[in-house]
Design a protein around this motif. Structure first.
Motif, mmCIF file in Angstrom:
data_model
loop_
_atom_site.group_PDB
_atom_site.id
_atom_site.type_symbol
_atom_site.label_atom_id
_atom_site.label_comp_id
_atom_site.label_asym_id
_atom_site.label_seq_id
_atom_site.Cartn_x
_atom_site.Cartn_y
_atom_site.Cartn_z
ATOM 1 N N GLN A 249 0.928 -1.255 0.128
ATOM 2 C CA GLN A 249 0.049 0.158 0.101
ATOM 3 C C GLN A 249 0.837 1.176 -0.093
ATOM 4 O O GLN A 249 0.336 2.158 -0.597
ATOM 5 N N ILE A 250 1.954 1.403 0.828
ATOM 6 C CA ILE A 250 2.858 2.297 0.680
ATOM 7 C C ILE A 250 3.541 2.596 -0.664
ATOM 8 O O ILE A 250 3.572 3.567 -1.229
ATOM 9 N N VAL A 251 4.039 1.517 -1.280
ATOM 10 C CA VAL A 251 4.703 1.545 -2.727
ATOM 11 C C VAL A 251 3.673 2.151 -3.412
ATOM 12 O O VAL A 251 3.915 2.941 -4.259
ATOM 13 N N ASP A 252 2.376 1.801 -3.704
ATOM 14 C CA ASP A 252 1.472 2.097 -4.397
ATOM 15 C C ASP A 252 1.232 3.489 -4.082
ATOM 16 O O ASP A 252 1.054 4.606 -5.178
ATOM 17 N N LEU A 258 4.572 9.890 -7.769
ATOM 18 C CA LEU A 258 5.610 10.047 -8.671
ATOM 19 C C LEU A 258 5.052 9.744 -10.084
ATOM 20 O O LEU A 258 5.500 10.566 -10.936
ATOM 21 N N GLY A 259 4.162 8.826 -10.278
ATOM 22 C CA GLY A 259 3.567 8.925 -11.624
ATOM 23 C C GLY A 259 2.829 10.116 -12.258
ATOM 24 O O GLY A 259 2.787 10.589 -13.341
ATOM 25 N N LEU A 287 9.224 -0.550 -8.277
ATOM 26 C CA LEU A 287 8.783 0.830 -8.333
ATOM 27 C C LEU A 287 8.394 1.299 -10.010
ATOM 28 O O LEU A 287 7.484 1.993 -10.206
ATOM 29 N N LEU A 288 8.867 0.792 -10.868
ATOM 30 C CA LEU A 288 8.660 1.146 -12.274
ATOM 31 C C LEU A 288 7.181 0.631 -12.618
ATOM 32 O O LEU A 288 6.712 1.800 -13.297
ATOM 33 N N GLN A 289 6.907 -0.439 -12.452
ATOM 34 C CA GLN A 289 5.660 -0.883 -13.086
ATOM 35 C C GLN A 289 4.194 0.026 -12.643
ATOM 36 O O GLN A 289 3.746 0.595 -13.369
ATOM 37 N N TYR A 294 0.558 4.845 -13.225
ATOM 38 C CA TYR A 294 0.023 6.034 -12.896
ATOM 39 C C TYR A 294 0.235 7.305 -13.695
ATOM 40 O O TYR A 294 -0.421 8.120 -14.123
ATOM 41 N N PHE A 295 1.522 7.140 -14.464
ATOM 42 C CA PHE A 295 1.794 8.013 -15.437
ATOM 43 C C PHE A 295 0.948 7.909 -16.617
ATOM 44 O O PHE A 295 0.442 8.742 -17.114
ATOM 45 N N GLN A 296 0.770 6.918 -16.969
ATOM 46 C CA GLN A 296 -0.297 6.556 -18.087
ATOM 47 C C GLN A 296 -1.910 7.068 -17.897
ATOM 48 O O GLN A 296 -2.531 7.473 -18.741
#
Length: 339
Positions: A249-252, A258-259, A287-289, A294-296
């Protein structure tokens, strides 16, 4: 003929010197004009007595290594250097590098150049790392690249049409101060809600502690926090990889901020690559996926379909390689990125 050259090295080809100045370590390299590292080494950064030993130590270290490798000034085009703090590129001065105890203007460029008899160009350390990834790393020969480094803080560099973008006052690339949470965590810059407070190593831990207060399930992270034990961003990502619910949940949450910030960068600049580096990026696809997702979600469709998020490739060498590339300006008096 010089006697100590490496096998196959062209002794007639001039080389570059790269310096990556950090708060604990100064990294150096002799690099050829194709970006290949010939020799690299490091020394501790002595920040005592207002950082007055830093420049003399660098000069001595380069001189010693030149003698060891049987080089002299005529073997090099010049020196490039990346440093914390506010850089005046025209004057070669640095000020406000508080982790170096440089609270007054330092005539770094003039001092190094006079002592080593070589020209020098100095830039911000994040810009230098951006140049390194652009030149020899994940930039992948693209002309439009944004680099973001996630470490103790969050920094960045913007390269447009093969050239660094500095802005009117050198503030271009301050991606760590994009607001992602209005009225959010207090930032050291004086604003609130900056990306740096949410996606840096310290930001990840801050989010973890806040989320742990409201979490009622079983989690190793909650145990560590409740037990007042040390917690690092590295541990958060490790536990997320190993199925800890709170860690995931933290990573999300981190990746959502970031995204979002990277989508703003993408929508503004539409670079071919946005490269994520720094210590936090060692989390890799964990991290990247989600960050890409979220970027997209937040990027303009044409940006979403053309700008790619990538992990940095050069690690700790990005700064010295990028710094050395600055010295390419002294080859035929042509700026880096031109033909």
């Amino acid at each position: 003929m010089k006697k100590n050259k490496k096998v196959g090295e062209n002794t007639l080809a001039k080389k570059l010197i790269g310096i990556d100045l950090g708060g604990t370590t100064v990294k150096f390299a002799f690099i050829d004009t194709k970006g290949n590292v010939l020799t690299k080494w490091r020394i501790p950064t002595n920040i005592s007595e207002h950082g007055s030993h830093i420049v003399p130590d660098m000069i001595k270290s380069i001189s010693d290594q030149m003698r060891k490798d049987d080089y002299n000034a005529s073997d090099f085009y010049g020196i490039g250097m990346g440093t914390p703090g506010a850089v005046n590129r025209e004057k070669g001065t640095v000020v406000g590098a508080y982790n170096l105890n440089w609270d007054i203007v330092q005539p770094v460029g003039a001092t190094i150049s006079a002592n080593l008899n070589l020209p020098i160009l100095i830039d911000n350390d994040a810009n230098s790392a951006a140049l390194g990834e652009y030149w020899k790393g994940a930039g992948d020969k693209a002309k439009d690249v944004v680099f973001i480094t996630l470490g103790t803080g969050v920094g960045g560099g913007v390269i447009a049409n093969g050239k660094l973008v500095h802005g009117i006052n050198g503030g271009a690339g301050e991606v760590g101060h994009i607001t992602v949470v209005p009225n959010g965590y207090q930032c050291t810059c004086g604003k609130r809600g900056c990306l740096e407070q949410y996606a840096s190593a310290t930001g990840v831990v801050h989010i973890a502690k806040d989320m742990a207060k409201k979490f009622t399930g079983h989690s190793r992270i909650k145990e560590l926090i409740d037990g007042d034990e040390d917690l690092s961003s590295k541990m958060v990502f490790f536990l997320a990889d190993n199925g800890d619910i709170l860690a995931n949940q933290i990573v999300d949450r981190v990746c959502s901020y970031l995204g979002l910030a990277l989508s703003h960068i993408g929508n503004t600049l539409n670079p071919e690559n946005i490269i994520i580096g720094g210590g936090v990026s060692n989390a890799g696809n964990t991290l990247l996926q989600p960050t890409t997702r979220y970027f997209q979600e937040n990027a303009f469709p044409s940006v979403r379909d053309s700008t790619r998020l990538k992990l940095a490739q050069l690690g700790n060498d990005a700064g010295i390689i990028g710094a050395a590339s600055l010295a390419l300006q002294f080859r035929n008096n042509q700026p880096f990125g031109t033909k």
